[in-house]
Design a protein around this motif. Structure first.
Motif, short mmCIF file in Angstrom:
data_model
loop_
_atom_site.label_atom_id
_atom_site.label_comp_id
_atom_site.label_asym_id
_atom_site.label_seq_id
_atom_site.Cartn_x
_atom_site.Cartn_y
_atom_site.Cartn_z
N LEU A 268 -28.04 32.76 32.34
CA LEU A 268 -27.17 31.63 32.02
C LEU A 268 -28.06 30.40 31.97
O LEU A 268 -28.90 30.21 32.86
CB LEU A 268 -26.08 31.44 33.09
CG LEU A 268 -25.18 32.64 33.43
CD1 LEU A 268 -24.26 32.28 34.59
CD2 LEU A 268 -24.36 33.04 32.22
N TRP A 269 -27.90 29.56 30.98
CA TRP A 269 -28.71 28.34 30.88
C TRP A 269 -28.02 27.21 31.63
O TRP A 269 -26.82 26.97 31.45
CB TRP A 269 -28.89 27.92 29.42
CG TRP A 269 -29.38 28.97 28.47
CD1 TRP A 269 -28.78 29.40 27.33
CD2 TRP A 269 -30.62 29.70 28.55
NE1 TRP A 269 -29.54 30.35 26.70
CE2 TRP A 269 -30.68 30.56 27.42
CE3 TRP A 269 -31.67 29.72 29.46
CZ2 TRP A 269 -31.75 31.43 27.19
CZ3 TRP A 269 -32.74 30.58 29.22
CH2 TRP A 269 -32.78 31.41 28.11
N THR A 270 -28.77 26.49 32.49
CA THR A 270 -28.19 25.37 33.24
C THR A 270 -28.87 24.03 32.92
O THR A 270 -28.55 23.02 33.52
CB THR A 270 -28.26 25.62 34.76
OG1 THR A 270 -29.62 25.70 35.19
CG2 THR A 270 -27.54 26.91 35.11
N THR A 315 -24.69 25.39 30.25
CA THR A 315 -24.11 24.22 30.89
C THR A 315 -25.20 23.20 31.15
O THR A 315 -26.36 23.40 30.80
CB THR A 315 -23.41 24.60 32.21
OG1 THR A 315 -22.61 23.50 32.66
CG2 THR A 315 -24.41 24.97 33.30
N ALA A 316 -24.82 22.10 31.76
CA ALA A 316 -25.77 21.12 32.29
C ALA A 316 -25.37 20.89 33.74
O ALA A 316 -24.27 20.40 34.01
CB ALA A 316 -25.71 19.81 31.51
N HIS A 317 -26.24 21.30 34.65
CA HIS A 317 -25.98 21.14 36.08
C HIS A 317 -25.55 19.70 36.34
O HIS A 317 -26.26 18.75 36.01
CB HIS A 317 -27.25 21.49 36.84
CG HIS A 317 -27.12 21.38 38.33
ND1 HIS A 317 -28.20 21.49 39.17
CD2 HIS A 317 -26.07 21.16 39.15
CE1 HIS A 317 -27.83 21.35 40.42
NE2 HIS A 317 -26.54 21.14 40.43
N MET A 318 -24.39 19.54 36.96
CA MET A 318 -23.77 18.22 37.08
C MET A 318 -24.20 17.50 38.36
O MET A 318 -24.54 18.13 39.36
CB MET A 318 -22.26 18.36 37.06
CG MET A 318 -21.73 19.10 35.85
SD MET A 318 -19.94 19.20 35.74
CE MET A 318 -19.57 17.59 35.05
N GLY A 336 -22.72 24.27 21.96
CA GLY A 336 -23.20 25.35 22.82
C GLY A 336 -22.78 25.21 24.26
O GLY A 336 -22.77 26.21 25.00
N HIS A 337 -22.42 24.00 24.70
CA HIS A 337 -21.98 23.79 26.08
C HIS A 337 -20.63 24.46 26.27
O HIS A 337 -19.64 24.07 25.64
CB HIS A 337 -21.88 22.29 26.38
CG HIS A 337 -21.49 21.97 27.79
ND1 HIS A 337 -20.18 22.03 28.22
CD2 HIS A 337 -22.22 21.59 28.87
CE1 HIS A 337 -20.12 21.69 29.50
NE2 HIS A 337 -21.34 21.42 29.92
N ASP A 338 -20.56 25.48 27.14
CA ASP A 338 -19.32 26.23 27.27
C ASP A 338 -18.94 26.57 28.70
O ASP A 338 -18.03 27.36 28.93
CB ASP A 338 -19.35 27.49 26.41
CG ASP A 338 -20.54 28.41 26.72
OD1 ASP A 338 -21.29 28.12 27.66
OD2 ASP A 338 -20.70 29.41 26.00
N TRP A 339 -19.63 25.97 29.68
CA TRP A 339 -19.16 26.10 31.06
C TRP A 339 -19.62 24.91 31.88
O TRP A 339 -20.55 24.19 31.49
CB TRP A 339 -19.59 27.42 31.70
CG TRP A 339 -21.05 27.67 31.92
CD1 TRP A 339 -21.97 28.01 30.98
CD2 TRP A 339 -21.75 27.67 33.17
NE1 TRP A 339 -23.20 28.21 31.55
CE2 TRP A 339 -23.10 28.02 32.90
CE3 TRP A 339 -21.38 27.42 34.50
CZ2 TRP A 339 -24.08 28.11 33.91
CZ3 TRP A 339 -22.35 27.52 35.49
CH2 TRP A 339 -23.67 27.87 35.20
N TRP A 340 -18.94 24.69 32.99
CA TRP A 340 -19.22 23.55 33.86
C TRP A 340 -19.92 24.03 35.12
O TRP A 340 -19.40 24.87 35.85
CB TRP A 340 -17.93 22.84 34.25
CG TRP A 340 -17.11 22.35 33.09
CD1 TRP A 340 -15.97 22.90 32.60
CD2 TRP A 340 -17.37 21.19 32.30
NE1 TRP A 340 -15.50 22.16 31.54
CE2 TRP A 340 -16.34 21.10 31.34
CE3 TRP A 340 -18.38 20.21 32.30
CZ2 TRP A 340 -16.28 20.09 30.38
CZ3 TRP A 340 -18.32 19.20 31.36
CH2 TRP A 340 -17.29 19.14 30.42
N LYS A 367 -12.99 25.36 29.36
CA LYS A 367 -14.27 26.01 29.63
C LYS A 367 -14.28 26.63 31.03
O LYS A 367 -13.55 26.20 31.92
CB LYS A 367 -15.41 25.00 29.51
CG LYS A 367 -15.59 24.40 28.13
CD LYS A 367 -16.68 23.34 28.12
CE LYS A 367 -16.85 22.71 26.74
NZ LYS A 367 -17.88 21.64 26.74
N VAL A 368 -15.14 27.61 31.20
CA VAL A 368 -15.36 28.20 32.52
C VAL A 368 -15.88 27.12 33.47
O VAL A 368 -16.76 26.32 33.10
CB VAL A 368 -16.37 29.36 32.42
CG1 VAL A 368 -16.71 29.89 33.81
CG2 VAL A 368 -15.84 30.47 31.53
#
Length: 556
Positions: A268-270, A315-318, A336-340, A367-368
């Motif tokens: 998974l990309w973060t 995602t992008a780690h928040m 491409g961003h599809d999860w939090w 989103k997930v």
């Protein structure tokens, strides 16, 4: 949901039929034993190409892609990566059983060792015991708020944090991974800290050792069947004070390179630690290096998505949820961003702030959502606090939890180690923070999260809907709680108040419900009771004792 899963199943059947027809049309009998090379479905394989030309700057001077084609028509274009000297490699995990062909494409078409190379192999079904290869890579699906395997079955996300992934000795690292497998975890989350390369002065031969060391970790995680949620390239601040060293063209090539080395694994990309929304350097200074519009990590996310043929969840780690949520995220519309990947630590000594997870449920674009990072065990919380975070996540619509423990989340850390910490009434002393990884590896909290996973698997967690603080479903009577239900068929409540108080379930059907208390500390289930409902409500009554407990009620 069933219609989506059935459509996915039918698609796979159709592809298999098409494969058979195509093989016949090509003069190949699909029922004759294949005598060429075979590769397991979903398992990364590596092809090596040796150039007979030497390039002054191989990373910059030439790009190589390999196009893989399945007989059904499926096509995946995988970037290759330079691995030193005259060597280029491609890693590829075939997604469909059957015959695949491949052909290399090189930007230097005169190099016939890198351009126009062809081959063929047969993908066979994986015969091992690991779910990630039996069911396929993790994906997101429109309308689903949780990760699934490629075959559509739900994936339970429970990760262990490894922020400086290569800092611990390799044998120690594998010991930790093996134990987490035993404890019921399903993956790890890592940051590229402590790596032995410096990309700010260009990509050279000297940087390869750092990537090759990282390869060992990625490969071992994959071999154990774990999903690897990883940040890309380097620590988030690198694109702050060194942004001038990474012009967009170079940054794109670096992202392409990262995909080439690691996209064939279950990942998974973060993007980068806390890169969503903005970031301050040094930490917590008053100077923002970027804002919502200028955040360079949005480019990284876009480039990674662009080159990833598997479309791994991204995602992008928040940053902490008080600063960044679904509504304010700068990555909401990034392709491409599809999860939090949420950073949240629910209150442990009072009723939690339901507005935090509710924002993702209501405003998260469907989103997930995953509680990617909470407070780590023996840094800012204790075993109880880790349980609260895990159970609260899954019962408030965050269908995944990222755990972390002392000296594993950051090996040999000195971060916030000089004084005791008190959060939500939980005191963590300096001595506790200094706990070493062989001890923290055996923390009871890690085993207890395994119990949590088993409970949720048995009770179809993906069908539960969070009820937050909705008094139409649950009337609180002095408890700290998280409640979810599958309509009025199944109710699950987690109570973590330091007394016996609970509350009342509502909207039940009249009739009989099975009622059981589950001990999240031991994994034991109490005696089954029958609750007879006559007015659509059920007064739960006291908890078994003043510890945290889970209540399950099912329509009989």
């Amino acid at each position: 949901m069933k219609d989506v899963l059935m459509a996915d199943f039918n698609k796979k059947i159709i592809l298999g039929v098409i494969s058979t027809i195509v093989l016949f049309s090509c003069g190949k009998d699909p029922f004759t034993e294949y005598t060429g090379e075979t590769k397991d479905q979903w398992v990364a394989a590596e092809l090596i190409f040796e150039s007979d030309k030497i390039y002054p700057s191989a990373f910059n001077d030439v790009d190589v892609d390999v196009v893989f084609k399945h007989v059904s028509g499926t096509e995946l274009k995988m970037p290759a990566f330079w691995d030193g000297g005259s060597t280029w490699k491609v890693r590829f995990a075939p997604t469909t059983v059957g015959i695949w062909t491949y052909e290399t494409i090189c930007t230097d078409e005169s190099n016939d060792k890198l351009h126009g190379q062809t081959g063929e192999f047969k993908c066979v079904r994986y015969k091992g015991d690991l779910d990630i290869y039996k069911k396929g890579f993790i994906k997101t699906t429109q309308g689903f708020r949780y990760f699934t395997y490629d075959n559509g079955s739900p994936f339970f996300y429970l990760s262990d944090a490894h922020m400086n992934i290569v800092s611990n000795d390799y044998n120690n690292f594998t010991t930790i991974i093996d134990k987490r497998v035993e404890q019921g975890f399903t993956g790890i989350a890592s940051e590229p800290l402590g790596l032995k390369y410096d990309l700010s002065n260009g990509f050279t031969q000297t940087d390869l050792a750092g990537f090759q060391e990282l390869d060992e970790r990625f490969k071992y995680v994959a071999e154990k069947g774990f999903v690897h949620a990883n940040s890309q390239l380097f620590f988030v601040s690198e694109l702050g004070y060194k942004r001038q060293s990474y012009p967009d063209e170079y940054l794109e090539k670096l992202c392409r390179y990262w995909v080439a080395r690691y996209a064939a694994y279950p990942v998974l990309w973060t993007t980068a630690q806390e890169c969503d929304d903005d970031y301050k350097f040094p930490p917590y200074s008053d100077h923002d290096y970027w804002d919502i519009t200028t955040n360079p990590w949005k480019l990284v996310a876009s480039y990674v998505h662009q080159y990833d043929p598997y479309n791994h969840p991204l995602t992008a780690h928040m940053e902490y949820i008080a600063w960044t949520n679904a509504t304010t995220s700068s990555f909401r519309e990034v392709e491409g961003h599809d999860w939090w990947g949420v950073q949240w630590s629910p209150k442990k000594n009072g009723v939690m702030n339901f507005a935090a997870p509710q924002d993702f449920w209501n405003n998260g674009q469907g989103k997930v959502t995953v509680l990617y990072e909470g407070s780590f065990d023996y840094l800012w919380t204790n075993h109880f606090g880790c349980r609260v975070q895990g159970w609260s996540a899954f019962l408030t619509g965050m269908y995944g939890y990222g755990y972390g423990a002392a000296d594993i989340w950051l090996y040999n850390s000195s971060y916030d180690m000089d004084s005791d910490t008190e959060r939500d009434g939980i005191i963590i002393t300096v001595e506790q923070k200094k706990t070493k990884w062989p001890v923290s590896l055996e923390f009871e909290s890690a085993y207890q999260l395994g119990y949590m996973r088993e409970f949720f698997l048995q009770n179809h967690w993906w069908e539960l809907e969070p009820r937050f603080y909705d008094t139409n479903w649950f009337a609180n009577a002095g408890s700290y709680f998280a409640v979810a239900s599958k309509g009025n068929e199944i109710y699950v409540a987690y109570f973590y108040n330091p007394d016996n108080n609970t509350g009342t379930f509502k909207q039940l059907d009249n009739g009989e419900y099975i009622k059981q208390w589950f001990n999240p500390r031991t994994g034991e289930t109490g005696t089954t009771e029958i609750a007879t409902i006559t007015d659509g409500t059920h007064n739960i009554g006291p908890k078994p004792d003043e510890n945290d407990w889970v209540l399950l009620m099912k329509k009989s």
